[in-house]
Design a protein around this motif. Structure first.
Motif, short mmCIF file in Angstrom:
data_model
loop_
_atom_site.label_atom_id
_atom_site.label_comp_id
_atom_site.label_asym_id
_atom_site.label_seq_id
_atom_site.Cartn_x
_atom_site.Cartn_y
_atom_site.Cartn_z
N GLU A 1 30.49 29.51 36.37
CA GLU A 1 31.93 29.59 36.13
C GLU A 1 32.68 28.74 37.16
O GLU A 1 33.63 28.02 36.81
CB GLU A 1 32.35 31.06 36.22
CG GLU A 1 33.79 31.31 35.84
CD GLU A 1 34.16 32.79 36.01
OE1 GLU A 1 33.26 33.62 36.26
OE2 GLU A 1 35.37 33.10 35.93
N GLN A 2 32.24 28.81 38.41
CA GLN A 2 32.90 28.03 39.45
C GLN A 2 32.78 26.53 39.16
O GLN A 2 33.72 25.77 39.39
CB GLN A 2 32.29 28.35 40.82
CG GLN A 2 33.04 27.71 41.98
CD GLN A 2 34.49 28.19 42.06
OE1 GLN A 2 34.76 29.39 42.12
NE2 GLN A 2 35.44 27.26 42.03
N VAL B 1 33.37 35.31 41.15
CA VAL B 1 33.13 34.25 40.18
C VAL B 1 31.64 33.87 40.22
O VAL B 1 31.02 33.87 41.28
CB VAL B 1 34.05 33.05 40.50
CG1 VAL B 1 33.71 32.42 41.83
CG2 VAL B 1 34.02 32.01 39.40
N ARG C 1 41.82 40.57 42.78
CA ARG C 1 40.60 39.75 42.81
C ARG C 1 39.34 40.57 43.08
O ARG C 1 38.31 40.35 42.45
CB ARG C 1 40.74 38.61 43.81
CG ARG C 1 41.52 37.44 43.20
CD ARG C 1 41.97 36.44 44.21
NE ARG C 1 40.84 35.81 44.89
CZ ARG C 1 40.97 35.00 45.93
NH1 ARG C 1 42.17 34.75 46.41
NH2 ARG C 1 39.93 34.46 46.50
N ARG D 1 39.89 31.93 37.48
CA ARG D 1 38.78 32.52 36.72
C ARG D 1 38.85 32.02 35.28
O ARG D 1 39.89 31.52 34.83
CB ARG D 1 38.87 34.06 36.71
CG ARG D 1 38.65 34.75 38.04
CD ARG D 1 37.24 34.59 38.57
NE ARG D 1 36.20 34.99 37.65
CZ ARG D 1 35.61 36.19 37.62
NH1 ARG D 1 35.98 37.11 38.49
NH2 ARG D 1 34.65 36.45 36.75
N HIS E 1 41.53 29.34 31.24
CA HIS E 1 41.72 29.35 32.69
C HIS E 1 42.91 30.25 33.07
O HIS E 1 44.00 30.09 32.54
CB HIS E 1 41.97 27.91 33.14
CG HIS E 1 42.17 27.72 34.61
ND1 HIS E 1 42.74 26.58 35.13
CD2 HIS E 1 41.88 28.51 35.67
CE1 HIS E 1 42.78 26.66 36.45
NE2 HIS E 1 42.27 27.83 36.80
N GLN F 1 35.13 35.38 30.96
CA GLN F 1 34.12 35.99 31.82
C GLN F 1 34.61 37.31 32.43
O GLN F 1 33.92 37.92 33.25
CB GLN F 1 33.73 35.03 32.94
CG GLN F 1 33.16 33.71 32.43
CD GLN F 1 31.95 33.91 31.53
OE1 GLN F 1 30.97 34.54 31.92
NE2 GLN F 1 32.03 33.40 30.31
#
Lengths: 104, 388
Positions: free
Chosen positions: A67-68, A63, A57, A82, A49, A86
């Motif tokens: 992933e979220q 995202v 960003r 994020r 994380h 990824q």
């Protein structure tokens, strides 16, 4: 390969000069504290994380839904969150700055 | 066994897709099982409603009959949970260290060397159980000879034959002996660490020490054993998969995660409702239990494409075989180290795994039957250097 700056939750900065692969792999390879990558990068563990600083960003990209969902369950999550696994490190991310959230 | 035989089934699909819940009964008590991936994740995160602060009642079936102590840290909630977990976390992070990786590699190499020189081997008790127990001695930093007694406990410390109550009492006697030894003769091992640990500036009570050790032996035992057996069973039934991993070793990590997802060796876990609430439209009373069904969540087609297939290169794979949220599995890193090393060394050392006999392990419950892993798996392993 690109330059990446990691900022720990207590403000310590570490610069990687030539980082490749994805952000988690680069951090683990260089022993960046707070990024573990336990699952090897499939998005199962959430131990990579990071918080992407606002100015980066857009370039890092959006995202994904899965992933979220992982992020939603993580401690200290935020709209900047994020998973490092990824984020593929391409030339356009040269100079990227990421913050490592304080652990639980 | 045909080539498509898979080491686990999904008995929850119909209910998951229709209602998202299975109104099940365990030990005569109604325990609704939450089935959908997102619902399970949300409930796992909501510990204020679905609490772990419930000694003996987090596992299903509950364990009042087989132990006398609250298992730590799992049977607590934040903020206590985080402080308890910190006490033992350094031991469970050791699989990240090169020395631990090397020891596990050597152990698995030896076990595979023995397996390939025998005409046949029964994987569950002659391979996976010794592997799990011996590797645990490294994690706990105790002599490897201790594993001999642990192996004698079988694949489950409470529920592998014999009388569960007696087995549980024997485990607690063993733990007490180890803690007494640690007080008399402290070292750098797990038991010594418990006797010296502080929880919020006070020493642990003996009951807390036993609670930590109890979880350490009870958790990660049948689950690791069944994952190991499932991997070997699958690769025996699907030799092309072994070949794929051999030619593409970069898939090993992904394959390990996929086996965890697919097998989901802990079918589910309990939580106790701290107040009356509702689960998928069903009223649940305060103090009633619900189940978070990891195995069902990990087959949710809205998250996992082709959920009933083992895809060695599945990525992303946000499975929750190790749980989800703050109470996630302490031993996950250890399990990952074992499975990755096993896959890598199977590729290096074994040409063919021939399955000679397989007896499925089946969880028989009143509302479902779930097949996962094996009660017995007899195979012949041909070493690579003997390939015709």
């Amino acid at each position: 390969m690109c330059k990446i700056t990691f900022i720990s939750h207590d403000g310590k900065e570490t610069l990687l000069d030539k980082a490749g692969g994805n952000l988690m792999e680069a951090a683990v390879e260089h022993g960046i504290a707070g990024i573990e990558g336990d699952c090897g990068g499939v998005g199962a563990c959430g131990t990579c994380h990071v918080h992407i600083t606002p100015e980066w960003r857009d370039r890092v990209g959006p995202v994904t839904r899965f992933e979220q969902e992982v992020i939603n369950n993580l401690h200290n999550n935020s709209p900047c969150s994020r998973l490092g696994c990824q984020i593929e490190l391409t030339e356009k991310l040269d100079g990227l700055v990421v913050r490592i959230p304080k652990p639980a | 066994m045909d080539d498509n035989h898979l080491p686990a089934n999904d008995p929850f699909r119909e209910k998951r897709e229709a209602e998202g819940i299975l109104k099940a009964t365990f030990q005569g008590k109604k325990i609704p099982m939450i089935l959908g991936f997102r619902d399970v994740r949300a409930a796992a995160a909501d510990w204020k409603t679905f609490s772990n602060d419930a000694p003996f009642r987090v596992p299903i079936p509950s364990e009042e009959d087989v132990r006398s102590v609250r298992q730590l840290p799992i049977e607590t909630d934040p903020p206590e949970h985080a402080d308890y977990r910190k006490i033992v976390e350094p031991f469970f992070r050791q699989p990240k260290e090169a020395e631990m990786v090397q020891k596990v590699n050597v152990l698995i190499g030896k076990l595979l060397q023995q397996a390939t020189t025998r005409p046949t081997i029964e994987i569950v008790r002659e391979f996976a159980l010794p592997l799990q127990s011996r590797a645990l001695t490294y994690l706990l930093r105790v002599p490897e000879t201790e594993a001999n007694e642990w192996i004698s406990w079988g694949t489950h410390v409470f529920r592998d034959g014999g009388n569960g109550e007696a087995k549980g009492a024997a485990l607690e006697r063993y733990i007490t002996r180890q803690l007494d030894r640690a007080v008399e003769n402290p070292g750098d091992d797990f038991f010594s660490a418990l006797t010296q640990a502080k929880f919020r500036d006070r020493p642990l009570t003996r009951e807390e020490m036993v609670g930590f050790a109890n979880l350490t032996f009870a958790g990660g035992r049948d689950t690791v054993i069944q994952t190991v057996a499932s991997i070997i069973g699958y690769l025996g039934g699907n030799p092309k998969a072994l070949e794929t991993l051999r030619t593409k070793p970069e898939l090993i990590n992904m394959a390990a995660e996929e086996f965890f997802r697919f097998v989901s060796p802990l079918t589910h876990i309990g939580r106790v409702c701290s107040h009356a609430t509702e689960v998928k439209g069903m009223a649940v009373e305060a103090n009633q239990r619900i189940s978070l069904c990891w195995a069902s969540a990990n087959r949710d087609a809205s998250v996992f494409e082709k959920p009933d297939e083992i895809l060695l290169d599945r990525k992303p794979n946000p499975h929750i075989a190790f749980g989800s949220g703050v109470h996630n599995c302490l031993g996950a890193l250890h399990a990952r180290l074992l499975t990755r090393s096993l896959l890598r060394q199977l590729c290096e050392r074994v040409a063919i795994i021939k399955i000679l006999d397989a007896k499925d392990h089946v969880e028989h419950e009143s509302h479902y039957e779930r097949r996962l892993g094996y009660d017995s798996l007899v195979v012949q392993m041909t070493p690579r250097n003997c390939q015709p």
